[in-house]
Write an enzyme that holds these catalytic residues in place. Structure first.
Site, PDB file in Angstrom:
ATOM      1  N   LYS A 244     -18.636 -31.121   0.027  1.00  0.00           N
ATOM      2  CA  LYS A 244     -18.760 -32.478  -0.547  1.00  0.00           C
ATOM      3  C   LYS A 244     -19.842 -33.326   0.117  1.00  0.00           C
ATOM      4  O   LYS A 244     -20.390 -34.218  -0.522  1.00  0.00           O
ATOM      5  CB  LYS A 244     -17.417 -33.198  -0.462  1.00  0.00           C
ATOM      6  CG  LYS A 244     -16.374 -32.615  -1.392  1.00  0.00           C
ATOM      7  CD  LYS A 244     -15.076 -33.388  -1.352  1.00  0.00           C
ATOM      8  CE  LYS A 244     -14.075 -32.713  -2.285  1.00  0.00           C
ATOM      9  NZ  LYS A 244     -12.870 -33.451  -2.483  1.00  0.00           N
ATOM     10  N   ALA A 323     -13.032 -35.789   1.916  1.00  0.00           N
ATOM     11  CA  ALA A 323     -11.927 -36.547   1.321  1.00  0.00           C
ATOM     12  C   ALA A 323     -11.597 -37.759   2.188  1.00  0.00           C
ATOM     13  O   ALA A 323     -11.308 -38.850   1.671  1.00  0.00           O
ATOM     14  CB  ALA A 323     -10.698 -35.650   1.162  1.00  0.00           C
TER      15      ALA A 323
HETATM   16  O1  DQA Z   1     -10.849 -32.308  -3.743  1.00  0.00           O
HETATM   17  C1  DQA Z   1     -10.849 -31.946  -4.907  1.00  0.00           C
HETATM   18  C2  DQA Z   1     -10.075 -30.803  -5.327  1.00  0.00           C
HETATM   19  C3  DQA Z   1     -10.987 -29.746  -5.923  1.00  0.00           C
HETATM   20  O2  DQA Z   1     -11.850 -29.255  -4.937  1.00  0.00           O
HETATM   21  C4  DQA Z   1     -10.118 -28.558  -6.400  1.00  0.00           C
HETATM   22  O3  DQA Z   1      -9.588 -27.882  -5.533  1.00  0.00           O
HETATM   23  O4  DQA Z   1      -9.943 -28.372  -7.607  1.00  0.00           O
HETATM   24  C5  DQA Z   1     -11.804 -30.364  -7.053  1.00  0.00           C
HETATM   25  C6  DQA Z   1     -12.610 -31.558  -6.579  1.00  0.00           C
HETATM   26  O5  DQA Z   1     -13.197 -32.191  -7.688  1.00  0.00           O
HETATM   27  C7  DQA Z   1     -11.713 -32.577  -5.929  1.00  0.00           C
HETATM   28  O6  DQA Z   1     -12.472 -33.612  -5.381  1.00  0.00           O
END
Ligand code: DQA
Length: 463
Positions: A244, A323
């Site tokens: 991220k 996050a």
């Molecule tokens: O943190 C998450 C979960 C995620 O990574 C998933 O596991 O599907 C999908 C991402 O968009 C979201 O921000």
């Protein structure tokens, strides 16, 4: 031509053409294939290695008035060979007179799959081509888009890495609706198989009649990935652990909120110019989930007059990664006071500095006693499947928190949430954040309004 190209191919150093697992007598093999003809099999799969039996088999088919099709198949051991070598192999297999050819490789990297997709343009007979292994999964899931003849699935109870389960082909991915115009969306992550994104996004696309597919993308190298798949077919991405923050470098533009957070979880390839634009849907997802729970429990007292039940509250954040940053910026924007813990103290300090909060050394977390009414948010993977017995804080410290939030969503109820519940706190599960961030992504991916009730229903019934 056949023997010449075969010798060229067998000189490619990594190319070992295996003949499946059959090690028995060739006559017995032919007898089994002939029996398949007599039993009116629709398709008869013959290893390339055994293709010399084809004239006899074809003769047998003619005598039995069979309308079956012959698939000549080959498994290439080792990583996916270069494009030219694959093409020669396809030529060689076509030259056997096969009705359909099937080529299977093992993917060491997701970027190899592009070579598999490009074969569909060249092959003159129907082609089944895919790579096995977790990094190869998109070769199967996207093959109906690029022209693959069949998709193979694994049977329930006998999962094979890289082969989608037969159930998921129909239920989650709905591959029968995938065609050349289908827009591809994927979760870029490592690992990726834990994600419930495909179960949520694919049926939701279908629900609003949007021609899209959402697939897990096991990515090892972001730079290689984005340069290998620059096509508009790859219309958007979710971004998961551990990318991220790193992914910002690969976006042409970043939305101001994502830029200030320093983390992107959603990327759109802008149709008008193909530019990659990064967003963060985690932030609002997590913060509104917490706010709504506080309001629902009547906790909109005190400084809530400032506009949010978080205003003025102490917000204890564990984890300062992608996050965690989203949560910290969200909490700050609502007027909360932050205390941040991370196993990497420098990371905690730099986030604390960005949100005018306080960083504390990770070892203090076990004894940290919050003021009454505080919020605790876990933004680490502690407690995530399969290590579900783990908990990021000491249980004895839970009773003073008014609300405990856990970003982990597998399992749905983590040990942290269960203990917090027992200690009398309001709890907000990671699935709530997951659902809300996915709704935000859906809107950005499709330009349509997400079917929120439908998506909530899926989360309630399938997660
Ligand atoms: O943190 C998450 C979960 C995620 O990574 C998933 O596991 O599907 C999908 C991402 O968009 C979201 O921000």
């Amino acid at each position: 031509m056949t023997s010449k190209s075969f010798s060229k191919i067998s000189h490619y150093p990594c190319l070992l053409l295996t003949g499946g697992l059959y090690e028995g007598d060739e006559n017995k093999r032919l007898e089994a294939l002939q029996l398949a003809v007599e039993l009116s099999a629709d398709f008869i799969d013959v290893e390339l290695k055994a293709a010399s039996c084809l004239p006899t088999l074809v003769e047998h088919m003619r005598n039995h008035n069979s309308h079956g099709k012959i698939i000549v198949s080959c498994y290439v051991d080792g990583t996916t060979p270069p494009h030219e070598v694959l093409l020669q192999l396809v030529e060689l297999m076509q030259a056997t007179g096969a009705d359909i050819i099937k080529l299977v490789t093992l993917a060491a990297d997701i970027t190899e799959i592009k070579r598999i997709f490009s074969l569909f343009l060249y092959c003159q007979v129907p082609l089944i081509a895919y790579s096995v292994g977790e990094r190869g999964l998109i070769s199967q899931l996207l093959s109906p888009k690029f022209g693959g003849f069949f998709v193979y699935g694994s049977l329930a109870g006998n999962p094979i890495p890289g082969l989608p389960s037969l159930d998921s082909i129909q239920e989650a991915y709905k591959l029968e609706h995938v065609n050349a115009d289908t827009k591809v969306f994927g979760l870029i992550s490592k690992p990726v198989s834990h994600s419930r994104g495909p179960i949520l996004h694919n049926p939701s696309f279908k629900d609003v009649n949007y021609n899209g597919i959402y697939v897990p993308m096991f990515v090892d190298d972001l730079k290689k990935f984005f340069s290998t798949y620059p096509s508009p077919d790859f219309s958007g991405f979710s971004v998961g652990i551990p990318y991220k923050e790193e992914v910002l470098r690969f976006c042409d533009e970043v939305h101001p909120l994502a830029q200030s957070i320093g983390a992107v979880n959603t990327i759109i390839r802008r149709p008008r110019d193909g530019k990659l634009v990064g967003y963060n849907t985690d932030c609002e997802a997590a913060i509104t989930a917490i706010e709504d729970a506080l309001i629902e429990h009547g906790c909109n007292d005190g400084e809530a007059s400032l506009g949010s039940p978080l205003a003025g509250r102490l917000f204890v954040l564990v984890g300062a990664g992608g996050a965690g940053k989203a949560l910290a910026f969200g909490a700050k924007s609502r007027g909360a006071r932050l205390v941040i813990f991370d196993i990497d103290f420098d990371r905690a300090k730099s986030l604390a500095c960005a949100v005018f909060g306080e960083a504390q050394p990770f070892k203090e977390l076990v004894n940290f006693q919050p003021e009454k009414g505080a919020i605790l948010a876990n933004a680490t993977p502690v407690g995530m499947h399969p290590n579900t017995d783990r908990i990021p804080v000491a249980e004895a410290t839970l009773e003073d928190y008014r609300l405990v939030f856990d970003a982990v969503y597998t399992p749905r109820r983590t040990r942290l949430l269960n203990e917090a519940d027992a200690a009398g706190a309001i709890t907000v599960a990671g699935v709530e954040m997951f659902l809300r961030q996915a709704i935000g992504q859906f809107n950005l991916f499709t330009g349509l309004e997400a079917p929120e009730e439908f998506m909530r229903e899926i989360v309630l019934s399938k997660f």
